[in-house]
Enzyme design. Structure first.
Site, short mmCIF file in Angstrom:
data_model
loop_
_atom_site.label_atom_id
_atom_site.label_comp_id
_atom_site.label_asym_id
_atom_site.label_seq_id
_atom_site.Cartn_x
_atom_site.Cartn_y
_atom_site.Cartn_z
N LYS A 132 0.77 -1.01 -0.09
CA LYS A 132 -0.10 -0.01 -0.08
C LYS A 132 0.76 1.12 0.05
CE LYS A 132 -4.26 0.16 0.96
NZ LYS A 132 -5.24 -0.40 0.41
N1 GLU Z 1 -7.44 -0.33 -2.49
C1 GLU Z 1 -8.22 -1.52 -2.85
C2 GLU Z 1 -8.24 -2.42 -1.63
O1 GLU Z 1 -7.73 -1.75 -0.51
C3 GLU Z 1 -8.00 -2.20 -4.07
C4 GLU Z 1 -6.25 -2.58 -4.13
C5 GLU Z 1 -6.14 -3.47 -5.73
O2 GLU Z 1 -7.01 -3.46 -6.30
O3 GLU Z 1 -4.78 -3.83 -5.82
O4 GLU Z 1 -8.53 -3.56 -1.53
#
Ligand code: GLU
Length: 442
Positions: free
Chosen positions: A128
């Site tokens: 992230k």
């Molecule tokens: N930000 C989204 C999550 O927290 C999607 C992550 C993604 O598609 O890689 O799951």
């Protein structure tokens, strides 16, 4: 058993409180994930060495980068990318634009991605990242400059088989299109077509997948349907509260309205509102897009944050920032089920209080996994130069989500524990089996 290691925490403090009208102080998010992980470790008696590895991220990157804004001024920005695990596949996870982004938050969110991908059986690890600024203070031209400069600064730290960003809070398909375009332009020209899958959540014309935009909300709805089926609860005529009316909250409410569920209570950073007759979830979404918030929607009666949590609804979907449900909020809540559309919306005491009251909780790493599942489909389509019909994407998403939910529900009965601990148990077993087979090199 792994003791909570203080050195695992960064020295950076969270920005507290989360919102001006929050009535509990925000905990450190990494403490929350550490406590949840500990429950999973104990549930399966995970080997100490594997537990120690998974208790902290593999890489933590903080970058300061200058952006020349359209006004001609240069402003420094702080960006993060935390790569938690790549044992099951490339690092995968969103990029967040928010003024309160901090390192321990990215560490927590990155580790949640590891468990989420393992639970959904995706060939991905967890990551992230984010940039610490308020995107609503900038227009599209400056957002493009910030995004391109950040992507350039990340450089080789992301890659289509290494680390694959996606949208998260404050970012969207436009952000991903700019990231992809910048990344391919810093590659050698012969590789450009092959690396477009370096990000997912792109717009359709740039190689995005049908169904990605609404995937997280759709996945939340599959979980609600599975829960309702198990409880013999009729969704037709049920009431709903949603906190946060962005991508996840608004798509959840819209899809649920087709099943006869009425949105009666809703809140975001501009306030909390009720309408006992029910909001039109489509018109509300249009309003939020235009006005950048719920405030000012015709027919909405303003209520306090306390009243929002105390509102009498059947289903409660937190789809805003993390750590919104603490013990004070949980004490007020009367719903039958909380389905976590957001990542980490419930703190440890909040969860204990909900479960003690007999309120069911479908945890984030299961409930909101629809987004990353369709990200995987987008990545696969790009890799194979394919483009799937919407029906194909939806059918695959539905099958995978329902299967995941069932696996968790069945296992929770065996383990005699709550759904969150069970999700961790399943995810950790998958990681453990891989570690045991591969061993620790050298
Ligand atoms: N930000 C989204 C999550 O927290 C999607 C992550 C993604 O598609 O890689 O799951």
């Amino acid at each position: 058993m792994v003791k909570k290691q203080d050195e695992n925490k960064s020295m950076e403090a969270p920005a507290a409180p989360a919102t001006g009208n929050s009535f509990h102080t925000r905990a450190n998010l990494f403490d929350v994930v550490t406590a949840q992980l500990q429950r999973g470790i104990e549930a399966i008696k995970l080997d100490d060495d594997i537990a120690a590895i998974l208790s902290q991220p593999k890489n933590e990157l903080i970058i300061h980068f200058p952006v020349k804004l359209k006004s001609g001024h240069v402003r420094m920005f702080k960006g993060y990318r935390v790569q938690h695990s790549n044992t099951l596949g490339p690092f995968k996870g969103g990029i967040r634009y928010h003024q309160d982004v901090y390192l321990d938050e990215c560490k927590a969110l990155a580790s949640w991605m590891t468990w989420k991908c393992a639970l959904a059986r995706l060939p991905y690890g967890g990551a992230k990242g984010g940039v610490k600024f308020n995107p609503s203070e900038y227009d599209a031209e400056d957002l493009e400059r910030i995004t391109r400069r950040f992507t350039h600064a990340l450089g080789g730290n992301i890659g289509p088989e290494w680390d694959i960003p996606a949208p998260d809070m404050g970012t969207n398909s436009q952000t991903m299109d700019w990231m992809m375009d910048t990344y391919v332009n810093i590659m050698s020209h012969v590789d450009r077509q092959a690396v477009k899958r370096v990000v997912t959540g792109k717009s359709i014309v740039c190689g995005g997948s049908q169904g990605r935009e609404q995937a997280t909300g759709q996945g939340v709805v599959y979980c609600i349907q599975e829960w309702a089926h198990a409880k013999r609860f009729s969704l037709d005529g049920a009431t709903l509260a949603v906190q946060g009316y962005g991508n996840v909250g608004s798509n959840t409410a819209r899809i649920l309205s087709r099943l006869g569920v009425t949105l009666t209570t809703v809140g975001d950073h501009t306030g909390y509102f009720k309408n006992p007759e029910g909001f039109n979830p489509h018109k509300l979404a249009d309003h939020v897009k235009k006005k950048r918030g719920l405030a000012g929607y015709p027919g909405a009666k303003a209520i306090s944050r306390e009243e929002f949590f105390a509102s009498e609804v059947d289903i409660f979907v937190p789809a805003a920032l993390e750590l919104q449900i603490g013990k004070d909020e949980a004490k007020e809540m009367t719903c039958k089920v909380v389905v976590e559309g957001a990542n980490g919306p419930t703190d440890i005491e909040g969860e204990q209080a909900l479960l003690a009251k007999g309120i069911d909780l479908v945890p984030d790493i299961l409930a909101n996994s629809g987004g990353v599942i369709v990200s995987y489909y987008e990545w696969l389509q790009n890799k194979r130069s394919e483009s799937w019909e919407l029906e194909e994407v939806q059918m695959r998403l539905e099958r995978r989500m329902r299967r995941s939910y069932q696996a968790v529900a069945d296992r929770a009965r065996d383990l005699k524990t709550d759904m969150r601990t069970t999700c961790y148990a399943i995810a950790l077993e998958r990681l453990r089996d891989t570690y045991r087979a591969r061993g620790i090199w050298p």
